[in-house]
Design an enzyme around this catalytic site. Sequence first.
Site, short mmCIF file in Angstrom:
data_model
loop_
_atom_site.label_atom_id
_atom_site.label_comp_id
_atom_site.label_asym_id
_atom_site.label_seq_id
_atom_site.Cartn_x
_atom_site.Cartn_y
_atom_site.Cartn_z
N HIS A 62 0.95 -1.02 0.13
CA HIS A 62 -0.07 -0.13 0.01
C HIS A 62 0.86 1.23 -0.04
CE1 HIS A 62 -3.16 -2.57 0.89
NE2 HIS A 62 -2.62 -3.05 1.94
N HIS A 92 5.66 6.48 6.97
CA HIS A 92 5.31 6.00 5.49
C HIS A 92 4.83 7.30 4.78
CE1 HIS A 92 1.49 5.79 7.55
NE2 HIS A 92 1.02 6.17 6.43
N HIS A 94 2.25 9.04 1.05
CA HIS A 94 1.08 8.83 0.17
C HIS A 94 1.56 9.66 -1.00
CE1 HIS A 94 -1.48 6.68 3.23
NE2 HIS A 94 -0.66 7.50 4.25
N GLU A 104 -3.02 13.49 1.45
CA GLU A 104 -4.20 12.91 1.72
C GLU A 104 -4.96 14.17 2.46
OE1 GLU A 104 -3.48 9.16 4.19
OE2 GLU A 104 -4.39 8.59 2.31
N HIS A 117 3.67 10.46 6.93
CA HIS A 117 3.03 10.29 8.20
C HIS A 117 4.01 9.68 9.12
CE1 HIS A 117 -1.09 10.28 5.93
NE2 HIS A 117 -0.84 11.48 6.27
N THR A 196 -6.19 6.39 7.85
CA THR A 196 -6.89 6.93 6.45
C THR A 196 -6.62 5.57 5.52
OG1 THR A 196 -4.64 7.31 5.69
CG2 THR A 196 -5.81 9.18 6.59
N THR A 197 -6.25 4.48 5.98
CA THR A 197 -6.57 3.10 5.40
C THR A 197 -7.49 2.32 6.29
OG1 THR A 197 -4.71 1.98 6.36
CG2 THR A 197 -4.34 3.53 4.32
N1 LIG Z 1 -2.23 6.55 6.86
S1 LIG Z 1 -2.25 6.71 8.47
O1 LIG Z 1 -1.16 7.25 9.12
O2 LIG Z 1 -3.42 7.18 8.81
C1 LIG Z 1 -2.03 4.91 9.07
C2 LIG Z 1 -1.09 4.73 10.02
C3 LIG Z 1 -1.09 3.34 10.31
F1 LIG Z 1 -0.18 2.84 11.30
C4 LIG Z 1 -1.87 2.18 9.94
C5 LIG Z 1 -2.91 2.75 9.11
C6 LIG Z 1 -2.78 3.94 8.54
F2 LIG Z 1 -3.76 4.50 7.58
ZN LIG Z 2 -0.66 7.31 5.80
#
Ligand SMILES: NS(=O)(=O)c1cc(F)ccc1F
Ligand SMILES: [Zn+2]
Length: 258
Positions: A62, A92, A94, A104, A117, A196-197
């Site tokens: 992802h 990570h 996006h 996002e 993020h 957000t996933t």
């Molecule tokens: N995009 S996110 O930072 O909201 C996120 C962090 C996670 F650790 C797991 C799922 C997610 F979507």
């Molecule tokens: Zn994220």
Amino acid sequence: MSWGYKANNGPQKWVENFPIADGVRQSPIDIVPGQASYDAGLKPLNLKYDPSTCLDILNNGHSVQVTFADDTDSSRLTDGPISGLYRLKQFHFHWGASDDKGSEHTVAGTKYPAELHLVHWNTKYASFSEAASKPDGLAVVGVFLKIGGENPNLQKLLKAFDTIKSKGKQTSFANFDPSTLLPGCLDYWTYDGSLTTPPLYESVTWIVCKEPITASSAQMAKFRTLLFSADGAAPDCMVNNYRPPQPLKGRTVRASFK
Ligand SMILES: NS(=O)(=O)c1cc(F)ccc1F
Ligand SMILES: [Zn+2]
């Protein structure tokens, strides 16, 4: 078939298996600076990261994710809008198929080419997994990327991409300091939101930095060489791995700055 970002398994379909997708505190959102309320009670962010806790870099199908050892408090977030101490688990990104989209969160409707993020979990819980489903379980720091000069700190990450091109690939990644990816100014917006996933848990205190960092257009192109698909499957470029903004549903966005 599992969730993804295509028409047949993307954000518009997630509600079928994850009904919280239509919940009251979903993320991301469009941040409208003129509607955010300045809160003088908000503290500056206190981020302390130990590069020796950096473990590996992974293509999880992802996104590209850098994972940290979280068995001690040595990489952590305190202050800002949160109480207590939250440990860094991973960061990570996006991004889009082109430089005109990919973030996002949006700012008064503006999309950035990418968003970083940094995911932290509340040490009042025993682990990330336990914290991930609690209303005060996670704190995610979001940093926008805009197109500019080449970012030498990003370059270290990008060099590893050739070895983790396809889903499920990971490689050791040591001594990376995530604070090199933070903007100089740590002014932020904050609101209560969600992952957000999928599973879209409503467990995130969002902390979105006002100042972006830069990446060159060539560096953004490098993100787009990653694949959603596993080795041996038809190559499927990892692009547009972002969820669009969700309804605010009465939430207030606070600003740490005037
Ligand atoms: N995009 S996110 O930072 O909201 C996120 C962090 C996670 F650790 C797991 C799922 C997610 F979507
Ligand atoms: Zn994220």
